[in-house]
Design a protein around this motif. Structure first.
Motif, PDB file in Angstrom:
ATOM      1  N   LEU A  10      -5.398 -10.024  -6.429  1.00 22.23           N
ATOM      2  CA  LEU A  10      -6.307  -9.779  -5.310  1.00 22.23           C
ATOM      3  C   LEU A  10      -7.714  -9.616  -5.862  1.00 22.23           C
ATOM      4  O   LEU A  10      -7.911  -8.969  -6.901  1.00 22.23           O
ATOM      5  CB  LEU A  10      -5.907  -8.515  -4.544  1.00 22.23           C
ATOM      6  CG  LEU A  10      -4.546  -8.522  -3.858  1.00 22.23           C
ATOM      7  CD1 LEU A  10      -4.332  -7.203  -3.118  1.00 22.23           C
ATOM      8  CD2 LEU A  10      -4.418  -9.692  -2.901  1.00 22.23           C
ATOM      9  N   PRO A  11      -8.704 -10.189  -5.201  1.00 26.29           N
ATOM     10  CA  PRO A  11     -10.064 -10.065  -5.717  1.00 26.29           C
ATOM     11  C   PRO A  11     -10.605  -8.639  -5.550  1.00 26.29           C
ATOM     12  O   PRO A  11     -10.439  -8.023  -4.492  1.00 26.29           O
ATOM     13  CB  PRO A  11     -10.856 -11.056  -4.864  1.00 26.29           C
ATOM     14  CG  PRO A  11     -10.061 -11.226  -3.620  1.00 26.29           C
ATOM     15  CD  PRO A  11      -8.623 -11.012  -3.998  1.00 26.29           C
ATOM     16  N   VAL A  12     -11.225  -8.127  -6.604  1.00 27.40           N
ATOM     17  CA  VAL A  12     -11.894  -6.829  -6.548  1.00 27.40           C
ATOM     18  C   VAL A  12     -13.303  -7.093  -6.015  1.00 27.40           C
ATOM     19  O   VAL A  12     -14.086  -7.804  -6.642  1.00 27.40           O
ATOM     20  CB  VAL A  12     -11.953  -6.160  -7.938  1.00 27.40           C
ATOM     21  CG1 VAL A  12     -12.735  -4.849  -7.875  1.00 27.40           C
ATOM     22  CG2 VAL A  12     -10.547  -5.926  -8.474  1.00 27.40           C
ATOM     23  N   ILE A  13     -13.605  -6.527  -4.850  1.00 25.38           N
ATOM     24  CA  ILE A  13     -14.925  -6.755  -4.263  1.00 25.38           C
ATOM     25  C   ILE A  13     -15.865  -5.568  -4.470  1.00 25.38           C
ATOM     26  O   ILE A  13     -17.047  -5.674  -4.208  1.00 25.38           O
ATOM     27  CB  ILE A  13     -14.823  -7.155  -2.771  1.00 25.38           C
ATOM     28  CG1 ILE A  13     -14.118  -6.079  -1.944  1.00 25.38           C
ATOM     29  CG2 ILE A  13     -14.093  -8.489  -2.636  1.00 25.38           C
ATOM     30  CD1 ILE A  13     -14.077  -6.392  -0.450  1.00 25.38           C
ATOM     31  N   ALA A  14     -15.317  -4.455  -4.973  1.00 21.18           N
ATOM     32  CA  ALA A  14     -16.133  -3.298  -5.357  1.00 21.18           C
ATOM     33  C   ALA A  14     -15.271  -2.406  -6.240  1.00 21.18           C
ATOM     34  O   ALA A  14     -14.049  -2.366  -6.084  1.00 21.18           O
ATOM     35  CB  ALA A  14     -16.603  -2.524  -4.126  1.00 21.18           C
ATOM     36  N   SER A  15     -15.921  -1.698  -7.163  1.00 21.43           N
ATOM     37  CA  SER A  15     -15.198  -0.719  -7.981  1.00 21.43           C
ATOM     38  C   SER A  15     -16.199   0.277  -8.539  1.00 21.43           C
ATOM     39  O   SER A  15     -17.400  -0.005  -8.615  1.00 21.43           O
ATOM     40  CB  SER A  15     -14.429  -1.405  -9.113  1.00 21.43           C
ATOM     41  OG  SER A  15     -15.310  -2.023 -10.027  1.00 21.43           O
ATOM     42  N   TRP A  16     -15.703   1.442  -8.910  1.00 20.08           N
ATOM     43  CA  TRP A  16     -16.555   2.487  -9.458  1.00 20.08           C
ATOM     44  C   TRP A  16     -15.715   3.440 -10.291  1.00 20.08           C
ATOM     45  O   TRP A  16     -14.514   3.534 -10.126  1.00 20.08           O
ATOM     46  CB  TRP A  16     -17.281   3.244  -8.345  1.00 20.08           C
ATOM     47  CG  TRP A  16     -16.346   3.837  -7.341  1.00 20.08           C
ATOM     48  CD1 TRP A  16     -15.816   5.090  -7.350  1.00 20.08           C
ATOM     49  CD2 TRP A  16     -15.797   3.184  -6.195  1.00 20.08           C
ATOM     50  NE1 TRP A  16     -14.967   5.259  -6.284  1.00 20.08           N
ATOM     51  CE2 TRP A  16     -14.932   4.092  -5.542  1.00 20.08           C
ATOM     52  CE3 TRP A  16     -15.937   1.903  -5.643  1.00 20.08           C
ATOM     53  CZ2 TRP A  16     -14.234   3.791  -4.400  1.00 20.08           C
ATOM     54  CZ3 TRP A  16     -15.221   1.606  -4.500  1.00 20.08           C
ATOM     55  CH2 TRP A  16     -14.392   2.539  -3.880  1.00 20.08           C
ATOM     56  N   ARG A  17     -16.397   4.136 -11.200  1.00 20.41           N
ATOM     57  CA  ARG A  17     -15.784   5.154 -12.056  1.00 20.41           C
ATOM     58  C   ARG A  17     -16.666   6.388 -12.002  1.00 20.41           C
ATOM     59  O   ARG A  17     -17.881   6.300 -12.171  1.00 20.41           O
ATOM     60  CB  ARG A  17     -15.673   4.685 -13.506  1.00 20.41           C
ATOM     61  CG  ARG A  17     -14.814   3.466 -13.709  1.00 20.41           C
ATOM     62  CD  ARG A  17     -13.364   3.810 -13.514  1.00 20.41           C
ATOM     63  NE  ARG A  17     -12.551   2.625 -13.752  1.00 20.41           N
ATOM     64  CZ  ARG A  17     -11.361   2.661 -14.251  1.00 20.41           C
ATOM     65  NH1 ARG A  17     -10.804   3.790 -14.582  1.00 20.41           N
ATOM     66  NH2 ARG A  17     -10.680   1.540 -14.413  1.00 20.41           N
ATOM     67  N   GLY A  18     -16.054   7.534 -11.769  1.00 24.98           N
ATOM     68  CA  GLY A  18     -16.769   8.796 -11.819  1.00 24.98           C
ATOM     69  C   GLY A  18     -17.829   8.997 -10.762  1.00 24.98           C
ATOM     70  O   GLY A  18     -18.740   9.800 -10.944  1.00 24.98           O
ATOM     71  N   HIS A  19     -17.750   8.290  -9.662  1.00 28.63           N
ATOM     72  CA  HIS A  19     -18.720   8.468  -8.571  1.00 28.63           C
ATOM     73  C   HIS A  19     -18.355   9.739  -7.809  1.00 28.63           C
ATOM     74  O   HIS A  19     -17.360   9.762  -7.092  1.00 28.63           O
ATOM     75  CB  HIS A  19     -18.720   7.251  -7.649  1.00 28.63           C
ATOM     76  CG  HIS A  19     -19.632   7.388  -6.476  1.00 28.63           C
ATOM     77  ND1 HIS A  19     -21.003   7.443  -6.623  1.00 28.63           N
ATOM     78  CD2 HIS A  19     -19.386   7.491  -5.167  1.00 28.63           C
ATOM     79  CE1 HIS A  19     -21.554   7.576  -5.429  1.00 28.63           C
ATOM     80  NE2 HIS A  19     -20.587   7.600  -4.521  1.00 28.63           N
TER      81      HIS A  19
END
Length: 146
Positions: free
Chosen positions: A36-45
């Motif tokens: 599945l395409p990742v359209i957003a991601s974040w770490r430690g937000h």
């Protein structure tokens, strides 16, 4: 029965979000195994790690998040499902073959509805089910019971 969206609710996109206790494993499952395409991601937000997957584009999303220490997540049942409707039995068979080659095996569902119609399910690392159904809901007739 008409299938019209209410004018008073002008939604342009939909996101289903759920927490995970196994963020890294789920990220690999949805991004690398299911592709599945990742359209957003974040770490430690603000203490959150997360990823948003397009289903199948950008108007519909699946978001997985993990906050702080590994959270306690209620155990899912086989009724916790993401159903992906594919274009026919051949498309489902191709997914099954690909996943088998990656070491994944189908998971049984409590509700016989899906298997009777040729759908196949797999559990993600949290135990949530991903069901591959061999018809496009709302476009194709629902397969009759096998």
């Amino acid at each position: 029965m008409p299938h019209e969206w209410p004018e008073c609710l002008p939604v342009g996109a939909v996101r289903f979000a759920r927490p995970t206790a196994r963020f890294e494993d789920c990220l690999v499952f949805y991004r690398d195994v299911l592709q599945l395409p990742v359209i957003a991601s974040w770490r430690g937000h603000t203490g959150y790690d997360g990823a948003v997957f397009g289903l199948p584009g950008t108007p519909v999303h699946l978001e997985l998040t993990q906050h702080g220490e590994t959270p306690e997540i209620p155990a899912p049942s086989t009724e916790n499902q993401l159903v992906l409707y594919l274009a026919g039995h051949e498309a489902v068979a191709a997914v099954v073959e690909r996943l088998a080659g990656l070491g994944h095996r189908p998971a049984p569902l409590d509700n016989p509805y899906w298997a009777e119609r040729g759908a196949v399910a797999y559990a993600d690392p949290d135990g949530w089910m991903v069901v591959f159904a061999p018809w496009i809901f709302g476009q194709d007739p629902v397969p009759t019971v096998a």
